[in-house]
Design a protein around this motif. Structure first.
Motif, PDB file in Angstrom:
ATOM      1  N   THR A  82       0.816  -1.164   0.111  1.00 28.41           N
ATOM      2  CA  THR A  82       0.081  -0.037  -0.063  1.00 28.41           C
ATOM      3  C   THR A  82       0.811   1.159  -0.158  1.00 28.41           C
ATOM      4  O   THR A  82       0.295   2.345   0.293  1.00 28.41           O
ATOM      5  CB  THR A  82      -0.904   0.088   1.266  1.00 28.41           C
ATOM      6  OG1 THR A  82      -0.309  -0.142   2.283  1.00 28.41           O
ATOM      7  CG2 THR A  82      -1.872  -1.092   1.272  1.00 28.41           C
ATOM      8  N   LEU A  83       2.153   1.064  -0.325  1.00 29.05           N
ATOM      9  CA  LEU A  83       2.926   2.416  -0.133  1.00 29.05           C
ATOM     10  C   LEU A  83       2.682   3.258  -1.567  1.00 29.05           C
ATOM     11  O   LEU A  83       3.196   4.237  -1.328  1.00 29.05           O
ATOM     12  CB  LEU A  83       4.447   1.986  -0.461  1.00 29.05           C
ATOM     13  CG  LEU A  83       4.802   1.438   1.095  1.00 29.05           C
ATOM     14  CD1 LEU A  83       6.333   0.925   0.866  1.00 29.05           C
ATOM     15  CD2 LEU A  83       4.460   2.045   2.303  1.00 29.05           C
ATOM     16  N   PHE A  84       2.240   2.825  -2.538  1.00 24.46           N
ATOM     17  CA  PHE A  84       1.804   3.526  -3.761  1.00 24.46           C
ATOM     18  C   PHE A  84       0.457   3.233  -4.092  1.00 24.46           C
ATOM     19  O   PHE A  84      -0.187   2.268  -3.558  1.00 24.46           O
ATOM     20  CB  PHE A  84       2.656   3.063  -4.909  1.00 24.46           C
ATOM     21  CG  PHE A  84       4.101   3.150  -4.671  1.00 24.46           C
ATOM     22  CD1 PHE A  84       4.883   4.566  -4.930  1.00 24.46           C
ATOM     23  CD2 PHE A  84       5.006   2.339  -4.102  1.00 24.46           C
ATOM     24  CE1 PHE A  84       6.325   4.606  -4.623  1.00 24.46           C
ATOM     25  CE2 PHE A  84       6.276   2.355  -3.938  1.00 24.46           C
ATOM     26  CZ  PHE A  84       6.862   3.624  -4.280  1.00 24.46           C
ATOM     27  N   ASP A  85      -0.115   4.003  -4.970  1.00 28.77           N
ATOM     28  CA  ASP A  85      -1.534   4.056  -5.365  1.00 28.77           C
ATOM     29  C   ASP A  85      -1.694   2.860  -6.275  1.00 28.77           C
ATOM     30  O   ASP A  85      -2.969   2.393  -6.240  1.00 28.77           O
ATOM     31  CB  ASP A  85      -1.892   5.223  -6.317  1.00 28.77           C
ATOM     32  CG  ASP A  85      -1.661   6.611  -5.557  1.00 28.77           C
ATOM     33  OD1 ASP A  85      -2.072   6.400  -4.146  1.00 28.77           O
ATOM     34  OD2 ASP A  85      -1.738   7.517  -6.020  1.00 28.77           O
ATOM     35  N   SER A  86      -0.889   2.021  -6.730  1.00 26.77           N
ATOM     36  CA  SER A  86      -0.949   0.975  -7.403  1.00 26.77           C
ATOM     37  C   SER A  86      -0.618  -0.347  -6.812  1.00 26.77           C
ATOM     38  O   SER A  86       0.390  -0.598  -6.117  1.00 26.77           O
ATOM     39  CB  SER A  86      -0.014   0.797  -8.676  1.00 26.77           C
ATOM     40  OG  SER A  86      -0.036  -0.311  -9.253  1.00 26.77           O
ATOM     41  N   LYS A  87      -1.660  -1.341  -6.635  1.00 28.49           N
ATOM     42  CA  LYS A  87      -1.408  -2.591  -5.950  1.00 28.49           C
ATOM     43  C   LYS A  87      -0.271  -3.415  -6.604  1.00 28.49           C
ATOM     44  O   LYS A  87      -0.094  -4.575  -6.317  1.00 28.49           O
ATOM     45  CB  LYS A  87      -2.868  -3.435  -5.895  1.00 28.49           C
ATOM     46  CG  LYS A  87      -3.730  -2.927  -4.725  1.00 28.49           C
ATOM     47  CD  LYS A  87      -3.101  -3.228  -3.299  1.00 28.49           C
ATOM     48  CE  LYS A  87      -4.007  -4.083  -2.575  1.00 28.49           C
ATOM     49  NZ  LYS A  87      -3.501  -4.485  -1.380  1.00 28.49           N
ATOM     50  N   ASN A  88       0.014  -2.953  -7.968  1.00 28.57           N
ATOM     51  CA  ASN A  88       1.047  -3.644  -8.814  1.00 28.57           C
ATOM     52  C   ASN A  88       2.490  -3.352  -8.325  1.00 28.57           C
ATOM     53  O   ASN A  88       3.410  -4.404  -8.687  1.00 28.57           O
ATOM     54  CB  ASN A  88       0.779  -3.500 -10.243  1.00 28.57           C
ATOM     55  CG  ASN A  88      -0.352  -3.661 -10.945  1.00 28.57           C
ATOM     56  OD1 ASN A  88      -1.316  -4.175 -10.027  1.00 28.57           O
ATOM     57  ND2 ASN A  88      -0.557  -3.368 -12.121  1.00 28.57           N
ATOM     58  N   ILE A  89       2.671  -2.620  -7.446  1.00 29.50           N
ATOM     59  CA  ILE A  89       4.162  -2.611  -6.804  1.00 29.50           C
ATOM     60  C   ILE A  89       4.020  -2.903  -5.295  1.00 29.50           C
ATOM     61  O   ILE A  89       3.360  -2.497  -4.466  1.00 29.50           O
ATOM     62  CB  ILE A  89       4.450  -1.094  -7.116  1.00 29.50           C
ATOM     63  CG1 ILE A  89       4.438  -0.451  -8.243  1.00 29.50           C
ATOM     64  CG2 ILE A  89       5.777  -0.689  -6.327  1.00 29.50           C
ATOM     65  CD1 ILE A  89       4.581   0.893  -8.568  1.00 29.50           C
ATOM     66  N   HIS A  90       4.852  -4.103  -5.217  1.00 29.33           N
ATOM     67  CA  HIS A  90       5.283  -4.386  -3.799  1.00 29.33           C
ATOM     68  C   HIS A  90       6.835  -4.061  -3.447  1.00 29.33           C
ATOM     69  O   HIS A  90       7.611  -4.097  -4.407  1.00 29.33           O
ATOM     70  CB  HIS A  90       5.240  -5.758  -3.847  1.00 29.33           C
ATOM     71  CG  HIS A  90       3.569  -6.500  -3.951  1.00 29.33           C
ATOM     72  ND1 HIS A  90       3.306  -7.686  -4.005  1.00 29.33           N
ATOM     73  CD2 HIS A  90       2.440  -5.654  -4.396  1.00 29.33           C
ATOM     74  CE1 HIS A  90       2.089  -7.732  -4.216  1.00 29.33           C
ATOM     75  NE2 HIS A  90       1.478  -6.852  -4.566  1.00 29.33           N
ATOM     76  N   ILE A  91       6.911  -3.553  -2.146  1.00 25.17           N
ATOM     77  CA  ILE A  91       8.138  -3.267  -1.684  1.00 25.17           C
ATOM     78  C   ILE A  91       8.490  -4.185  -0.464  1.00 25.17           C
ATOM     79  O   ILE A  91       7.844  -4.227   0.548  1.00 25.17           O
ATOM     80  CB  ILE A  91       8.215  -1.867  -1.234  1.00 25.17           C
ATOM     81  CG1 ILE A  91       7.599  -0.983  -2.369  1.00 25.17           C
ATOM     82  CG2 ILE A  91       9.586  -1.318  -0.651  1.00 25.17           C
ATOM     83  CD1 ILE A  91       8.445  -0.825  -3.489  1.00 25.17           C
TER      84      ILE A  91
END
Length: 165
Positions: A82-91
C-alpha cells in the motif's frame, strides 16, 4: 491503468535474479562482463493483512568468479502493498543469515535486501533486488571483512497458492 489485485497471498513463489553490474560491466578484479552471479529464491508469502504480508524464504547465490563463490541462506521480511497508489508495486525489506562457501570453507554471513516488484500478472513479477551482504569470505582470503552491495534484476513466478481447508 489496469491494476491487479490479489487479496490473499498464502502462496509459494520462486525467483531468478542476475547481478546487473557483473553481467554488463564485470568488475575491476578480473571478472569480465558476462560473469554470471545469480540468486534463486523460494519464498512463502503469508496471508495479506491491511498493509501487506510477511514473507519467509530460502536463497541460493552462485557467482562464477575466478574463485567460485556460493551462498545459501534463509530470509524473512514484510512486503508492503500500500505504499503507492498501485497494488501492482510491492516493496519488501528483508534480513537474512546463511553460509558462504569459498575455497573449500564455509563461513557464516548475514544479508539485508530491499526487493521492488512490479506485478505483470497474477503469476509473474519483474523485480529489482538490492542487497548488502557481509562478505566473510573476503576476510578469509584477504583479511579484509567487507559488506558488499549488489543490484540484481529478475523474474518471480507464483508456483502455487496454498488453499485453507
Amino acid at each position: 491503468m489496469i491494476s491487479i489485485f490479489t487479496c490473499a497471498q498464502n502462496a509459494v513463489n520462486v525467483s531468478f535474479h542476475q547481478d546487473l553490474k557483473l553481467l554488463v560491466f564485470g568488475d575491476k578484479i578480473g571478472n569480465d562482463a558476462g560473469t554470471l552471479n545469480y540468486i534463486i529464491r523460494t519464498k512463502y508469502e503469508a496471508r495479506e493483512q491491511k498493509i501487506g504480508y510477511f514473507i519467509h524464504g530460502l536463497e541460493y547465490e552462485k557467482a562464477m568468479l575466478k574463485d567460485q563463490y556460493s551462498r545459501f541462506g534463509g530470509f524473512t521480511g514484510f512486503t508492503f502493498t500500500t505504499l503507492f497508489d498501485s497494488k501492482n508495486i510491492h516493496i519488501t525489506p528483508t534480513i537474512g543469515a546463511g553460509s558462504i562457501h569459498r575455497t573449500g570453507k564455509n563461513m557464516f554471513s548475514w544479508s539485508a535486501s530491499l526487493q521492488i516488484e512490479y506485478l505483470i500478472s497474477n503469476r509473474v513479477r519483474i523485480s529489482a533486488l538490492n542487497q548488502i551482504t557481509q562478505r566473510t569470505d573476503l576476510k578469509l582470503l584477504y583479511n579484509d571483512l567487507q559488506h558488499r552491495y549488489s543490484f540484481f534484476i529478475g523474474l518471480e513466478v507464483n508456483l502455487f497458492k496454498i488453499k485453507k481447508r
